[in-house]
Write an enzyme that holds these catalytic residues in place. Structure first.
Site, PDB file in Angstrom:
ATOM      1  N   GLU A 299       0.822  -1.212   0.000  1.00 45.03           N
ATOM      2  CA  GLU A 299       0.000   0.000   0.000  1.00 45.03           C
ATOM      3  C   GLU A 299       0.854   1.259   0.000  1.00 45.03           C
ATOM      4  O   GLU A 299       0.478   2.276  -0.596  1.00 45.03           O
ATOM      5  CB  GLU A 299      -0.951  -0.038   1.196  1.00 45.03           C
ATOM      6  CG  GLU A 299      -2.030  -1.097   1.011  1.00 45.03           C
ATOM      7  CD  GLU A 299      -2.885  -1.328   2.243  1.00 45.03           C
ATOM      8  OE1 GLU A 299      -4.124  -1.277   2.112  1.00 45.03           O
ATOM      9  OE2 GLU A 299      -2.320  -1.564   3.329  1.00 45.03           O
TER      10      GLU A 299
ATOM     11  N   GLU B 102      -4.184  -9.417   3.222  1.00 45.32           N
ATOM     12  CA  GLU B 102      -4.960  -9.125   4.438  1.00 45.32           C
ATOM     13  C   GLU B 102      -6.090 -10.113   4.683  1.00 45.32           C
ATOM     14  O   GLU B 102      -6.368 -10.481   5.836  1.00 45.32           O
ATOM     15  CB  GLU B 102      -5.511  -7.691   4.367  1.00 45.32           C
ATOM     16  CG  GLU B 102      -4.502  -6.617   4.744  1.00 45.32           C
ATOM     17  CD  GLU B 102      -3.581  -6.200   3.613  1.00 45.32           C
ATOM     18  OE1 GLU B 102      -2.849  -5.222   3.757  1.00 45.32           O
ATOM     19  OE2 GLU B 102      -3.589  -6.878   2.546  1.00 45.32           O
TER      20      GLU B 102
END
Length: 257
Positions: A111, A131
């Site tokens: 990210e 995730e």
């Protein structure tokens, strides 16, 4: 040097910002988040600096949020402080920022790379947003940004499976701007930075602003909902189980709550 875990160096008009926690795979804790935010502010405030390169010390770019920091109650500082995750993912920037990726850019590390304007990746690098495997969501911009960079169907497949993407696939998808041989990623990123820095600074800034305008307008409306979902997921039983299972190297037992 800025705060613990982040180095700031200047090479002419180019700033080099280094995540410097190699023993922790450059995972982000509260101090590193504050250090990165400070480094970005320093870069933005200096009129002599035109482009910055973000890189990682040691064998990987960044492994995401430090799970020890998660367990120590640093979630607010790392995820929800000024500028979002690590002080970067929601930061307002006016100058180009290039990610020089080697090894792995995983979870929050991926990210961070996605939050940059350009990515240079060494052959053999891996990108991943795993995730869901840990009971979490890619809530530091991964779920929002990936589908704006690569085809949506491919983005959803990557997000929903949590699988890794290598340099060759990242290139094919259009995720990265330049490829580099192993060990040469930083040099290639710095060369790209110097190419950009040689151009008219006002023209570069306005071109960058226009190129990001659609994404910026879309994300401005979505960040509050993103934060709401992320907070809810971080507090779920499955998120706690995912972290425990990862640390204990076992398969998680999901409860759906």
């Amino acid at each position: 040097m800025t705060e613990a875990g982040v180095l700031f160096e200047v090479e002419g008009p180019v700033a080099r910002i280094t995540l410097n926690r190699p023993a922790r795979r450059n995972a982000i804790d509260g101090a590193a988040a504050a250090g990165l935010a400070e480094a970005l502010a320093r870069f933005e405030a200096d009129p002599d600096l035109r482009v910055a390169v973000l890189c990682g010390a040691g064998p990987v770019f960044c492994a995401g949020m430090d799970l020890a920091a998660f367990g120590a109650g640093q979630v607010e500082a790392v995820l929800f402080g000024p500028g979002g995750f690590a002080g970067l993912t929601e930061a307002r920037r006016t100058k180009p920022l290039i990610a020089a990726v080697h090894g792995a850019a995983l979870a929050g590390g991926c990210e961070l790379a996605l939050a940059c304007d350009l990515i240079v990746a060494e052959e053999g690098s891996r990108f991943g947003l795993p995730e869901v495997i840990r009971g979490l969501v890619a809530g530091a911009g991964g779920a929002l940004r990936l589908a704006s960079v690569i085809p949506p169907a491919r983005a959803r497949e990557i997000l929903l499976t949590g699988r890794m993407v290598d340099t060759a696939e990242a290139w094919e998808l259009g995720l990265i701007a330049r490829r580099a041989e192993p060990g040469a990623g930083l040099a290639v990123a710095l060369e790209l930075a110097r190419e950009i820095a040689a151009n008219a600074p006002l023209a570069v800034a306005e071109t960058l602003r226009l190129s990001r305008a659609a994404e910026a307008a879309q994300l401005a409306a979505l960040w509050p909902e993103n934060a709401r979902i992320l907070r809810a997921i971080m507090g779920s039983e499955d998120a706690q189980e995912g972290a425990r299972a990862f640390l204990e190297r076992r398969a998680p037992v999901w409860q759906g709550r």
